[in-house]
Scaffold this motif. Structure first.
Motif, PDB file in Angstrom:
ATOM      1  N   PHE A 111      -9.174 -16.053  -0.819  1.00  0.00           N
ATOM      2  CA  PHE A 111      -8.615 -16.058   0.528  1.00  0.00           C
ATOM      3  C   PHE A 111      -8.582 -14.631   1.053  1.00  0.00           C
ATOM      4  O   PHE A 111      -8.768 -13.666   0.306  1.00  0.00           O
ATOM      5  N   SER A 112      -8.359 -14.511   2.347  1.00  0.00           N
ATOM      6  CA  SER A 112      -8.094 -13.198   2.940  1.00  0.00           C
ATOM      7  C   SER A 112      -6.599 -13.109   3.201  1.00  0.00           C
ATOM      8  O   SER A 112      -5.956 -14.103   3.551  1.00  0.00           O
ATOM      9  N   ILE A 113      -6.050 -11.924   3.014  1.00  0.00           N
ATOM     10  CA  ILE A 113      -4.616 -11.736   3.191  1.00  0.00           C
ATOM     11  C   ILE A 113      -4.212 -11.981   4.642  1.00  0.00           C
ATOM     12  O   ILE A 113      -3.158 -12.551   4.926  1.00  0.00           O
ATOM     13  N   GLY A 114      -5.068 -11.561   5.577  1.00  0.00           N
ATOM     14  CA  GLY A 114      -4.758 -11.778   6.984  1.00  0.00           C
ATOM     15  C   GLY A 114      -4.567 -13.242   7.317  1.00  0.00           C
ATOM     16  O   GLY A 114      -3.636 -13.617   8.034  1.00  0.00           O
ATOM     17  N   CYS A 150      -3.687  -1.693  -3.954  1.00  0.00           N
ATOM     18  CA  CYS A 150      -3.348  -1.707  -5.370  1.00  0.00           C
ATOM     19  C   CYS A 150      -2.528  -2.961  -5.644  1.00  0.00           C
ATOM     20  O   CYS A 150      -1.993  -3.591  -4.720  1.00  0.00           O
ATOM     21  N   ALA A 151      -2.450  -3.340  -6.904  1.00  0.00           N
ATOM     22  CA  ALA A 151      -1.664  -4.502  -7.310  1.00  0.00           C
ATOM     23  C   ALA A 151      -0.719  -4.068  -8.418  1.00  0.00           C
ATOM     24  O   ALA A 151      -1.130  -3.365  -9.351  1.00  0.00           O
ATOM     25  N   ASP A 152       0.563  -4.448  -8.305  1.00  0.00           N
ATOM     26  CA  ASP A 152       1.518  -4.039  -9.333  1.00  0.00           C
ATOM     27  C   ASP A 152       1.575  -5.068 -10.449  1.00  0.00           C
ATOM     28  O   ASP A 152       0.894  -6.093 -10.423  1.00  0.00           O
ATOM     29  N   ARG A 153       2.409  -4.802 -11.432  1.00  0.00           N
ATOM     30  CA  ARG A 153       2.419  -5.646 -12.632  1.00  0.00           C
ATOM     31  C   ARG A 153       3.052  -7.014 -12.379  1.00  0.00           C
ATOM     32  O   ARG A 153       2.922  -7.920 -13.207  1.00  0.00           O
ATOM     33  N   GLU A 154       3.743  -7.169 -11.245  1.00  0.00           N
ATOM     34  CA  GLU A 154       4.291  -8.484 -10.906  1.00  0.00           C
ATOM     35  C   GLU A 154       3.290  -9.357 -10.170  1.00  0.00           C
ATOM     36  O   GLU A 154       3.580 -10.509  -9.850  1.00  0.00           O
ATOM     37  N   GLY A 155       2.112  -8.816  -9.881  1.00  0.00           N
ATOM     38  CA  GLY A 155       1.088  -9.598  -9.193  1.00  0.00           C
ATOM     39  C   GLY A 155       1.141  -9.501  -7.692  1.00  0.00           C
ATOM     40  O   GLY A 155       0.502 -10.291  -6.992  1.00  0.00           O
ATOM     41  N   VAL A 178       0.232  -7.635  -4.124  1.00  0.00           N
ATOM     42  CA  VAL A 178      -0.816  -6.780  -3.584  1.00  0.00           C
ATOM     43  C   VAL A 178      -0.199  -5.861  -2.531  1.00  0.00           C
ATOM     44  O   VAL A 178       0.532  -6.316  -1.656  1.00  0.00           O
ATOM     45  N   ILE A 179      -0.494  -4.563  -2.624  1.00  0.00           N
ATOM     46  CA  ILE A 179       0.045  -3.572  -1.699  1.00  0.00           C
ATOM     47  C   ILE A 179      -1.116  -2.955  -0.925  1.00  0.00           C
ATOM     48  O   ILE A 179      -2.129  -2.580  -1.520  1.00  0.00           O
ATOM     49  N   PHE A 214       2.390  -7.693  -0.239  1.00  0.00           N
ATOM     50  CA  PHE A 214       2.136  -9.118  -0.063  1.00  0.00           C
ATOM     51  C   PHE A 214       2.457  -9.816  -1.382  1.00  0.00           C
ATOM     52  O   PHE A 214       1.699  -9.725  -2.350  1.00  0.00           O
ATOM     53  N   PRO A 215       3.602 -10.521  -1.421  1.00  0.00           N
ATOM     54  CA  PRO A 215       4.077 -11.098  -2.685  1.00  0.00           C
ATOM     55  C   PRO A 215       3.326 -12.371  -3.056  1.00  0.00           C
ATOM     56  O   PRO A 215       2.622 -12.963  -2.240  1.00  0.00           O
TER      57      PRO A 215
END
Length: 361
Positions: free
Chosen positions: A258-261, A275-280, A282-283, A295-296
């Motif tokens: 998917f696209s985040i938008g 980047c993506a953190d360890r909780e999954g 996306v920033i 984006f959680p």
């Protein structure tokens, strides 16, 4: 910490609300479960009532996800600013990568070197970008290979370079990898393959390297619109930002998910670093809007940085809950504390058999 009477009352109200939902849902489940499992009929419950309850439950679950996320994350919590180590002659920090040990790798626009910082923001190493004896090259973006070697994109010469610490030269050497049209962003996927965005070709290339730095198992993702930055996505996929476009997530098999938008109904100005953190989560840094959003995995987007940025480009997050932003506009690396302590725990708001302790600590 929050010690005011207003904060305490707000905490109590939130705890009571969540607990009331838990108690009511538990009571309804205990009464309904035997009937629904053993009784042939549905009593007086209609299809419309079931549908309305399901829709309301979706809204409540979404609201609870948002409450949970806002408890765990901060906004505009700037804790440090690190000046461009290359000096005034090479302005514009751009690429940034955070290693697992907390060290930070940084590239600057026009500077023929990669700087390495420790957690305190001090330069501990500087890798000169020299090919041969005198010829220099300009690194665009930086990452670390699975073997711990710095890898950069060289957009001018259309190649990727890996710094080999174990070369015959005492200070190491840069090894050229492949030939590309316009390599820009670089990252490493969950399997250890290098990821390279090819801006003009509209592709992301992935490939492994053997011990002799030979390309193995090459693959490409096509039909992208000006891909800029790339990183590993949750669950082993990849995240790609498109200039003046969107941010797209692909599976580990490189199929578009998917696209985040579209998924979050979010409009980007000019998405840059990802980047993506360890909780999954996306920033994404939005260079045009000068903001950074998280984006959680569930819930609505959260604006982590809403002010104080001039031209955010590369971003990276650490396991300590810090967000590093390369701000090319004022030539600083800005460090934000975006996650509260203790570390994120998805089960922290799970149901409990006892009522909440409403005494503030």
């Amino acid at each position: 910490m929050d010690y005011t009477l207003e904060d305490t009352q707000r905490k109590e109200k939130l705890l009571r609300t969540v607990y009331a939902l838990q108690v009511k849902s538990d009571a309804t489940f205990q009464k309904a479960s035997p009937l629904l499992n053993n009784h042939r009929g549905m009593g007086l419950v209609t299809e419309r009532q079931v549908h309305e309850l399901a829709e309301k439950a979706k809204v409540i679950c979404h609201d609870l996800d948002n409450i949970r996320n806002h408890l765990f994350y901060r906004q505009d919590d700037l804790v440090q600013q690190i000046p461009n180590p290359s000096g005034r002659h090479y302005r514009g920090v751009s690429g940034i990568h955070c290693a697992l040990d907390g060290s930070i790798y940084v590239t600057c626009e026009g500077a023929p070197r990669v700087h390495v910082f420790n957690r305190s923001g001090q330069v501990v190493q500087s890798l000169p970008c020299v090919e041969g004896k005198k010829k220099t090259f300009l690194p665009e973006d930086v990452t670390l290979t699975r073997a711990g070697m710095a890898a950069v994109t060289d957009m001018v010469n259309g190649t990727v370079r890996v710094f080999n610490h174990h070369s015959k030269f005492s200070k190491g050497e840069w090894v050229k990898i492949g030939q590309f049209s316009s390599p820009r962003g670089i990252g490493v996927d969950a399997s250890g393959k290098l990821l390279v965005t090819d801006y003009t070709e509209g592709k992301v290339h992935s490939f492994a390297l053997d011990h002799a730095f030979k390309v193995q198992s090459p693959h490409s993702v096509s039909d992208l619109c000006g891909p800029r930055y790339v990183c590993t996505a949750p669950e082993g996929g990849i995240v790609v930002s498109e200039e003046c476009g969107d941010v797209k997530l692909f599976s580990h098999s490189h199929k578009l998910l998917f696209s985040i938008g579209d998924k979050f109904s979010h409009t980007f100005g000019n998405p840059a670093g990802v980047c993506a953190d360890r909780e999954g989560n996306v920033i994404v840094a939005d260079e045009q809007r000068r903001k950074i959003h998280l984006f959680p995995r569930s819930g609505s987007p959260i604006c982590l940085v809403s002010k104080g940025l001039q031209r955010p480009t590369g971003i990276a997050c650490s396991t300590q809950g810090l967000l590093y932003v390369a701000d090319s506009g004022d030539d600083n690396i800005k460090v934000f504390k975006y996650r509260v302590r203790p570390p994120f725990n998805a089960d922290i708001l799970s149901a409990s058999t006892e009522g909440p302790n409403l005494t503030p600590r």
